[in-house]
Write an enzyme that holds these catalytic residues in place. Sequence first.
Site, PDB file in Angstrom:
ATOM      1  N   PHE A 109      13.052  22.292   5.353  1.00  0.00           N
ATOM      2  CA  PHE A 109      13.206  23.769   5.141  1.00  0.00           C
ATOM      3  C   PHE A 109      13.275  24.475   4.608  1.00  0.00           C
ATOM      4  O   PHE A 109      12.393  24.713   3.249  1.00  0.00           O
ATOM      5  CB  PHE A 109      15.227  23.367   4.245  1.00  0.00           C
ATOM      6  N   ASP A 110      13.810  26.344   4.630  1.00  0.00           N
ATOM      7  CA  ASP A 110      13.305  26.825   3.317  1.00  0.00           C
ATOM      8  C   ASP A 110      14.514  27.165   2.489  1.00  0.00           C
ATOM      9  O   ASP A 110      15.200  26.689   3.028  1.00  0.00           O
ATOM     10  CB  ASP A 110      13.506  28.377   4.573  1.00  0.00           C
ATOM     11  N   LYS A 111      13.945  27.840   1.759  1.00  0.00           N
ATOM     12  CA  LYS A 111      15.024  27.593   0.477  1.00  0.00           C
ATOM     13  C   LYS A 111      15.866  28.745   0.263  1.00  0.00           C
ATOM     14  O   LYS A 111      17.148  28.371   0.776  1.00  0.00           O
ATOM     15  CB  LYS A 111      14.706  27.930  -0.896  1.00  0.00           C
TER      16      LYS A 111
END
Length: 635
Positions: free
Chosen positions: A310-312
């Site tokens: 995941f990107d944050k």
Amino acid sequence: MQRYILDMKNLITLLSATLIILGFYGRFGLGNMFIFDLSLIIATVIGIAPIAIQAYQALRVKVVSIDVLVTIAVIGALLIQNFEESAIVTFLFLFGSYLEQRTLKKTRSAIKELTEMAPESALRQNAAGEFEEVDVDDVDEGDVLLVKTGAKIPVDGTVLTGEGHINEASITGEAVPVNKVNGSEVFAGTILENGTIQIEADRVGEDTTFGKIIELVEEAQDSKSEAERFIDRFSKYYTPAVLVLGIIVWAFTRNIELAITVLVLGCPGALVIGVPVSNVSGIGNGARNGVLLKGSEVINDFSNVDTMVFDKTGTLTIGNPEVAEKEFYGDNMDEVLGYLASVERESDHPLAKAVLQDIGPANFSEVDETEVVKGGGIVAKVAGHSVAVGNVYLMEKENVELNDKVKKDLKRYEENGNSLVLTAVDGVLQVLMGIRDQIRPGVKEDLQHLKKLGVKNLVVLSGDNQGTVDAVASELGLTEAHGHMLPEGKSAYIEKLQSEGQIVAFVGDGVNDSPSLALADIGIAMGSGTDVAIETSDVVLMNSDFSRLPHALGLTKATANNMKQNIAIAVGVVLILLTALLFSNWMNMTIGMLVHELSILVVIFNAMRLMIYRPRGKNANKQNDYGTRRSVRKS
């Protein structure tokens, strides 16, 4: 003539049934065998016509199709004067084809619903300044359109005058109306619930967001997965093999009826239809629930994912950060903050918006020679001063000294879970801001659901500092967390996971993370159907709704299992029929064709279960609410 007969196939099916009923009435009601034989012969002749035409068309392209087997079998039954079976076999085949098409249409209901939502006309301003109704295909970019209460927005555009509330559920899945004013962006296919607005057309026809969504779902439903391509290749050789088997049976037994029955029982109809109908149903379910699956191949790959990265910002978090802490290290802060605001208003980054919101009204200056430092921030000339705004990496690159106090502040801010924005003027650090974003509501429960669905590793990769990333990972229970990651670093990490044999899905915003989206086995974009999100990813979660991710994964797993079930049903039925033919006395051509057609319907109805698939738990409630809202609107 061929086209006419094929177009009349449903009528021929009805006539065939009528003649068969008439024949049996003549035999058992009137005791007249002549009526019985004549009715069944006519039923066979008119019934075999469309089947024979389809067989001929298949043979022209060197394909031995099911129609070829049935045609040979029926002609053989006629030659041995088995009129009862020849008539019933043709009727069952035609009736099965009719039911198959009817049920397949239902599996494509997602496309039907979408196309029904597409606007057909628009009120366009003419040279005299008046508005006239025109076909939506006649609208060009730059045209000014009038939209009244209750009407559909015909194009993607920008509001010029007026105000109103628009239901954007067809694009975002959210039923809450959105207020639109001068300068607001509007989308084709959405509905103006109240108010009157004038808009300028920015994108028309297939270029609109709504048009791209329809195109994506159509392409996905028409595409073939590896499983379907295998079934196609298998059928190409299997069908001729059945024909050869029938010839061998006749050669050894001299029993023409037995050989003909082998042809009927060996028809692979359920095998051919089982996999694609599962794909179509699964993709249709996703389209109705805000999950766009870009092709049937995606279903197989996504269902086997064991690692999600995941990107944050904007993915695990809301993407609307606020300044939580700040430190000033110099004098003339009003002037410095004016420089900072001047630089940040040049950027669309969420952190820049948070800084501007915190500063409030400021004295802006002209910005020159702006340079975006990849993975660092921005360096610009403002009122004759060199201003650097970004992270620690940028400060080190610009040779900005960070004394012990600053380093202690940096460490404290990171431990508190802040993203860091440092501002230096002429090489001297002036401001440190700690910015925090909020975790998306319910995301922790969604991640737990993903684990229950078989995802072993949950990893976050972010360009943010390690302290902030660790805080997010700790709160959400992620497997790994890596900060200070540039786009190329994220891509390299995904390659590393893939080299270890892991099947990786990357979830990002579809813009900044496009290299990772493209590199991962499955790229999942959080986006409201934007052009970039649709084009660069394999899966799009409409309206950036993270709760749809478990639905998407569960749906692909259910679809993949459904395909396997249909293959097992199809193969199992053929094996049972052939075994019964060889080792029993009750199996005949009519029973075989009846079971054959029923097996086709069984795999279709089995696949149609996917259309009502819902994940369990809280997400099911949310998705059911969404489906209910949509039904209410359409009614």
